[in-house]
Design a protein around this motif. Structure first.
Motif, PDB file in Angstrom:
ATOM      1  N   GLY A 192      -3.667 133.498  56.597  1.00  0.00           N
ATOM      2  CA  GLY A 192      -2.434 133.024  55.996  1.00  0.00           C
ATOM      3  C   GLY A 192      -2.703 131.918  54.999  1.00  0.00           C
ATOM      4  O   GLY A 192      -3.738 131.250  55.039  1.00  0.00           O
ATOM      5  N   GLY A 193      -1.754 131.722  54.085  1.00  0.00           N
ATOM      6  CA  GLY A 193      -1.901 130.731  53.027  1.00  0.00           C
ATOM      7  C   GLY A 193      -2.007 129.305  53.528  1.00  0.00           C
ATOM      8  O   GLY A 193      -2.657 128.456  52.923  1.00  0.00           O
ATOM      9  N   LYS A 194      -1.349 129.051  54.653  1.00  0.00           N
ATOM     10  CA  LYS A 194      -1.374 127.692  55.212  1.00  0.00           C
ATOM     11  C   LYS A 194      -2.799 127.269  55.555  1.00  0.00           C
ATOM     12  O   LYS A 194      -3.221 126.162  55.258  1.00  0.00           O
ATOM     13  CB  LYS A 194      -0.483 127.667  56.451  1.00  0.00           C
ATOM     14  CG  LYS A 194      -0.352 126.338  57.111  1.00  0.00           C
ATOM     15  CD  LYS A 194       0.609 126.457  58.294  1.00  0.00           C
ATOM     16  CE  LYS A 194       0.700 125.174  59.053  1.00  0.00           C
ATOM     17  NZ  LYS A 194       1.566 125.280  60.219  1.00  0.00           N
ATOM     18  N   TYR A 195      -3.567 128.173  56.169  1.00  0.00           N
ATOM     19  CA  TYR A 195      -4.943 127.859  56.562  1.00  0.00           C
ATOM     20  C   TYR A 195      -5.863 127.790  55.345  1.00  0.00           C
ATOM     21  O   TYR A 195      -6.818 127.019  55.321  1.00  0.00           O
ATOM     22  CB  TYR A 195      -5.444 128.874  57.583  1.00  0.00           C
ATOM     23  CG  TYR A 195      -4.685 128.769  58.884  1.00  0.00           C
ATOM     24  CD1 TYR A 195      -4.897 127.711  59.744  1.00  0.00           C
ATOM     25  CD2 TYR A 195      -3.726 129.734  59.215  1.00  0.00           C
ATOM     26  CE1 TYR A 195      -4.180 127.608  60.917  1.00  0.00           C
ATOM     27  CE2 TYR A 195      -3.013 129.630  60.394  1.00  0.00           C
ATOM     28  CZ  TYR A 195      -3.234 128.565  61.242  1.00  0.00           C
ATOM     29  OH  TYR A 195      -2.517 128.457  62.402  1.00  0.00           O
ATOM     30  N   ARG A 200      -8.845 124.340  51.465  1.00  0.00           N
ATOM     31  CA  ARG A 200      -8.967 123.723  50.138  1.00  0.00           C
ATOM     32  C   ARG A 200      -8.914 122.190  50.250  1.00  0.00           C
ATOM     33  O   ARG A 200      -9.665 121.491  49.568  1.00  0.00           O
ATOM     34  CB  ARG A 200      -7.865 124.222  49.209  1.00  0.00           C
ATOM     35  CG  ARG A 200      -8.083 125.618  48.692  1.00  0.00           C
ATOM     36  CD  ARG A 200      -6.963 126.011  47.720  1.00  0.00           C
ATOM     37  NE  ARG A 200      -6.805 127.419  47.550  1.00  0.00           N
ATOM     38  CZ  ARG A 200      -6.428 128.318  48.455  1.00  0.00           C
ATOM     39  NH1 ARG A 200      -6.170 127.955  49.671  1.00  0.00           N
ATOM     40  NH2 ARG A 200      -6.306 129.590  48.156  1.00  0.00           N
ATOM     41  N   ASP A 247      -4.891 126.658  52.475  1.00  0.00           N
ATOM     42  CA  ASP A 247      -4.612 125.330  51.915  1.00  0.00           C
ATOM     43  C   ASP A 247      -5.350 124.234  52.691  1.00  0.00           C
ATOM     44  O   ASP A 247      -5.849 123.275  52.105  1.00  0.00           O
ATOM     45  CB  ASP A 247      -3.103 125.058  51.923  1.00  0.00           C
ATOM     46  CG  ASP A 247      -2.370 125.915  50.905  1.00  0.00           C
ATOM     47  OD1 ASP A 247      -3.029 126.416  49.962  1.00  0.00           O
ATOM     48  OD2 ASP A 247      -1.130 126.079  51.060  1.00  0.00           O
ATOM     49  N   TYR A 248      -5.411 124.390  54.021  1.00  0.00           N
ATOM     50  CA  TYR A 248      -6.186 123.427  54.822  1.00  0.00           C
ATOM     51  C   TYR A 248      -7.652 123.445  54.391  1.00  0.00           C
ATOM     52  O   TYR A 248      -8.291 122.399  54.266  1.00  0.00           O
ATOM     53  CB  TYR A 248      -6.097 123.752  56.310  1.00  0.00           C
ATOM     54  CG  TYR A 248      -4.773 123.429  56.964  1.00  0.00           C
ATOM     55  CD1 TYR A 248      -4.040 122.314  56.608  1.00  0.00           C
ATOM     56  CD2 TYR A 248      -4.258 124.258  57.961  1.00  0.00           C
ATOM     57  CE1 TYR A 248      -2.823 122.027  57.213  1.00  0.00           C
ATOM     58  CE2 TYR A 248      -3.051 123.978  58.581  1.00  0.00           C
ATOM     59  CZ  TYR A 248      -2.339 122.866  58.202  1.00  0.00           C
ATOM     60  OH  TYR A 248      -1.152 122.581  58.807  1.00  0.00           O
ATOM     61  N   ASP A 304      -6.794 132.803  53.147  1.00  0.00           N
ATOM     62  CA  ASP A 304      -5.446 133.148  52.670  1.00  0.00           C
ATOM     63  C   ASP A 304      -5.108 134.591  53.041  1.00  0.00           C
ATOM     64  O   ASP A 304      -4.018 134.888  53.532  1.00  0.00           O
ATOM     65  CB  ASP A 304      -5.338 132.984  51.148  1.00  0.00           C
ATOM     66  CG  ASP A 304      -5.198 131.542  50.711  1.00  0.00           C
ATOM     67  OD1 ASP A 304      -4.803 130.711  51.546  1.00  0.00           O
ATOM     68  OD2 ASP A 304      -5.492 131.254  49.525  1.00  0.00           O
TER      69      ASP A 304
END
Length: 172
Positions: free
Chosen positions: A112-115, A120, A117-118, A108
């Protein structure tokens, strides 16, 4: 004219007949004796054959019983080892899931937050696999593996080759 000589006490031609008669009787007695001996030999051979077959049968039964007992013993050991392996694999997957989850925050911050989330989502998927593995018995896992191989033999062969390669690299 042919002369026949008779010896005293032989009685002429009847002496020859007597000799033939005695010889025939002796041959008949010898044949009867041989038949009796043959019959007795067959009877004794049959008795010995039965004894040997009985001993072989008993020995085979004993060996079969031993083989069955050992088969059960080894089967139990194999199931025990498979259960231990399943528990270790499940534990390793849970640890991997936790490691991915712990590193999601780092992703994060850095990428970045997108990665994150992936990561998680991947951690949750790995944890789900660990939970399913833990819940299933060895027999169920074997049936599922056999079904997978039947449905996708090429993929199963590729996965087996990849797993073999990885195991070989780890063991070097």
């Amino acid at each position: 004219m042919v002369e026949t000589t008779t010896f005293p006490g032989t009685g002429g031609t009847s002496g020859t007949d007597d000799a033939k008669s005695h010889f025939t009787k002796a041959v008949d007695e010898a044949i009867a004796g041989a038949k009796a001996l043959g019959s007795e030999a067959q009877t004794r051979a049959e008795e010995y054959r039965e004894k040997v077959q009985s001993k072989l049968h008993d020995k085979a039964d004993g060996l079969t019983g031993d083989a069955k007992a050992r088969t059960e013993e080894y089967k139990e050991k194999a199931y025990g080892l498979a259960d231990d392996g399943k528990a270790r694999a499940s534990g390793a997957l849970s640890s991997l899931s936790q490691l991915i989850q712990d590193n999601a925050n780092v992703l994060d911050e850095r990428v970045g937050g997108k990665y994150g989330d992936y990561a998680r989502g991947a951690a949750q998927s790995v944890q789900n696999v660990a939970t399913k593995l833990d819940e299933k018995s060895i027999d169920e896992l074997g049936e599922e593996a056999a079904e997978f191989v039947r449905q996708s033999p090429a993929l199963a062969l590729g996965l087996a080759a990849a797993a073999g390669y990885l195991i070989g690299r780890v063991l070097k």
